[in-house]
Design an enzyme around this catalytic site. Structure first.
Site, PDB file in Angstrom:
ATOM      1  N   LEU A  21       0.814  -1.210   0.000  1.00 33.36           N
ATOM      2  CA  LEU A  21       0.000   0.000   0.000  1.00 33.36           C
ATOM      3  C   LEU A  21       0.848   1.261   0.000  1.00 33.36           C
ATOM      4  CD1 LEU A  21      -2.754  -0.969   2.612  1.00 33.36           C
ATOM      5  CD2 LEU A  21      -2.997  -0.844   0.117  1.00 33.36           C
ATOM      6  N   GLY A  24       7.057   4.358   4.161  1.00 30.99           N
ATOM      7  CA  GLY A  24       7.505   5.572   4.824  1.00 30.99           C
ATOM      8  C   GLY A  24       8.828   5.322   5.503  1.00 30.99           C
ATOM      9  N   GLY A  27       8.718   2.115   7.834  1.00 33.42           N
ATOM     10  CA  GLY A  27       8.465   0.771   7.356  1.00 33.42           C
ATOM     11  C   GLY A  27       7.579   0.753   6.127  1.00 33.42           C
ATOM     12  N   VAL A  29       3.894  -0.609   4.394  1.00 41.94           N
ATOM     13  CA  VAL A  29       2.521  -0.989   4.727  1.00 41.94           C
ATOM     14  C   VAL A  29       1.964  -1.874   3.616  1.00 41.94           C
ATOM     15  CG1 VAL A  29       0.212  -0.185   5.323  1.00 41.94           C
ATOM     16  CG2 VAL A  29       2.205   1.195   5.938  1.00 41.94           C
ATOM     17  N   LYS A  43       1.750  -3.095   8.868  1.00 41.52           N
ATOM     18  CA  LYS A  43       2.986  -2.330   8.705  1.00 41.52           C
ATOM     19  C   LYS A  43       4.162  -3.138   9.236  1.00 41.52           C
ATOM     20  CE  LYS A  43       3.619   2.075   8.837  1.00 41.52           C
ATOM     21  NZ  LYS A  43       3.726   3.513   9.159  1.00 41.52           N
ATOM     22  N   ASP A 137       3.512  12.203  15.474  1.00 42.28           N
ATOM     23  CA  ASP A 137       3.779  12.435  14.051  1.00 42.28           C
ATOM     24  C   ASP A 137       2.462  12.617  13.293  1.00 42.28           C
ATOM     25  OD1 ASP A 137       5.312  12.812  11.776  1.00 42.28           O
ATOM     26  OD2 ASP A 137       5.458  10.678  11.314  1.00 42.28           O
TER      27      ASP A 137
END
Length: 513
Positions: A21, A24, A27, A29, A43, A137
């Site tokens: 998907l 980042g 890691g 996803v 994730k 975040d």
């Protein structure tokens, strides 16, 4: 046919990976199937972390905390574990793009969808903070726009991914949405998330980050030293955004205060907020071609211009313009839907109307607003009521607004209740203040503002008077109560003071310390 070239060579835990998907700094996803065949988002954290003992310890603690977060406007954490050299976190799969993708493709959000976003993210933060978790975040790419509204993801993940406390705080977080204390390496608390909430709302409303773009050092310098760019932010929500962006974390509202302000009621519940967001959110499935390739992304945008036009013509105002309810409003910011329960309580406690022209009984109609300002401490800021004590006896009370003083960005209200009865008659304070153990439902209604201001909450506590269940006012005695407010507009000169069952005191002048 599914392209599996970017998938790991095996399943992760008990989950079967379907497709990638996104990726980042923390890691990758994947869309995955659970044991029952249901879809989840999985994730996989950076592989170099799983071999570290300190990371494993932190991972287990933070994942357990994240699983305690309620489902309100979040993608809840369903599972977490370490499979060999891979640490993974499983969350509910939300079908929809992230806020960043939508704004890039469609432009800023407007109207009810913008307001629903502000409420939805505030609701998620309330749930996250109540579980003892700090997001750390919060940014547009961590907010998914599903068919029923926004959903916040990746809460607590930043702390999991950075087990070394000696690392620079600037590494953990996204510069454009970080708080000044994050930039300076200070403590990252729930107040930091509130700062990020304001940045996200600015981005959603304008398409621009709050402190501009550029290199990381430049952006971080602006976060600490500059004021944010607020041009284009809806004037109705701008004052709250400004307060949330205060450089001092102690001066920012809590996530619960954001909800109270946006929904126009004290201690607004997450259930009310989720219902309001769902009712206001207008999704549409549209396709946006990406980079000339054959891949298409699904974006949720307003259903049809005709629908929105009709809603605007009909005078539909949602979110911060009024409490999100289809019910007619009653004085003091309560909805007619709640009037029946309020009336039932008041009928058993209040038996006479307020005699002073500036006040009212909670069950009587509000009198005309006086032409002159009423100064606290004068006869015009006082009234008389009668209540029923536990022995079904009528007890006369005198109520006086003692002071209403602006102190910096706050307004402090003090009032006195005097028992003018005789003998052993007394009044239980909670009966007068809405059956609560604190005065958190007392509110101020500034002139020209459609939603009231409720007492300030700090560190989970109302900055107002409290009492025990046995607190009483003996005959001939009096008690002074107080409440502190932060959301009263700076230019407000007068407000109506709603003391619930003690009456509505109109046109009270705000003085300065």
């Amino acid at each position: 046919m599914i392209d599996r070239s970017d998938l790991p060579p095996r399943r992760v835990g008990s989950y079967t990976l379907v497709r990638r998907l996104g990726e980042g700094g923390m890691g990758i996803v994947y869309l995955a199937h659970d044991d029952q065949g249901g879809l989840v988002a999985l994730k996989v954290m950076r592989p170099e972390l799983a071999g570290r003992e300190d990371f494993r310890r932190r991972f287990e603690q933070e994942a357990a905390a994240a699983r305690r977060v309620a489902r309100f406007c979040t993608a809840p954490v369903l599972d977490a574990g370490i499979d060999g050299d891979q640490a993974y976190i499983v969350t509910e799969y939300v079908e929809g793009p992230d806020l960043s993708s939508v704004v890039d493709a469609q432009g800023p959000l407007t109207g009810a969808n913008l307001e629903a976003l502000a409420v939805g993210v505030a609701t998620a933060l309330t749930a996250i903070h109540e579980a003892g978790v700090v997001h750390r975040d919060l940014k547009p790419s961590n907010i998914l726009l599903g068919p029923t509204g926004p959903r916040v993801i990746d809460f607590g993940i930043a702390r999991v991914a950075d087990p070394d406390a000696t690392r620079s705080a600037a590494v953990v977080g996204t510069p454009a949405y970080m708080s000044p204390e994050q930039v300076n390496g200070g403590s990252v608390t729930a107040a930091s998330d509130v700062f990020s909430w304001a940045g996200v709302v600015i981005y959603a409303a304008t398409g621009r980050p709050p402190f501009g773009t550029g290199g990381m050092p430049e952006v971080l310098y602006r976060v600490v030293n500059h004021v944010p760019g607020l041009d284009g932010v809806d004037e109705r929500i701008r004052p709250l955004v400004e307060r949330a962006l205060d450089k001092d974390p102690e001066r920012r509202p809590a996530a619960q205060e954001l909800l109270d302000w946006l929904l126009g009621r004290g201690q607004a519940t997450a259930v009310e907020a989720v219902r309001a967001v769902s009712d206001a959110w207008t999704p549409l499935l549209t396709s946006v071609h990406v980079g000339g390739a054959s891949r298409w992304h699904r974006l949720w945008v307003p259903l049809a211009a005709a629908v929105l036009s009709a809603a605007a013509t009909a005078g539909v105002f949602l979110a911060i313009t009024r409490p999100w309810t289809a019910s007619e409003q009653i004085p003091g910011g309560s909805s007619a839907a709640a009037a029946e329960s309020v009336t039932a309580t008041v009928t058993a406690t209040v038996t006479a109307t307020v005699t002073a022209p500036a006040a009212r009984s909670a069950v009587s109609a509000s009198p005309p607003k006086p032409a002159v300002k009423a100064t606290p401490g004068t006869e015009a800021a006082a009234g008389d009521v009668r209540v029923i004590n536990p022995w079904d006896q009528s007890v006369p009370l005198h109520v006086q607004i003692d002071s209403l003083v602006r102190q910096g960005d706050r307004v402090k209200l003090q009032w006195t209740i005097r028992n003018d009865g005789s003998g052993d008659q007394y009044v239980i304070v909670s009966k007068l203040m809405g059956n609560a153990d604190r005065a958190e439902k007392v509110n101020l209604i500034p002139s020209g503002v459609e939603f009231p201001s409720f007492p300030l909450w700090e560190k989970g506590k109302c900055v107002c008077s409290g009492w025990n269940t046995d607190t009483s006012i003996q005959a001939g005695e009096s008690v002074r109560l107080h409440a502190v407010f932060r959301t009263v507009p700076k230019d407000a000169r007068t407000v109506d003071v709603d003391l619930l069952n003690l009456g509505l005191y109109r046109n009270m002048l705000i003085t300065r310390k």
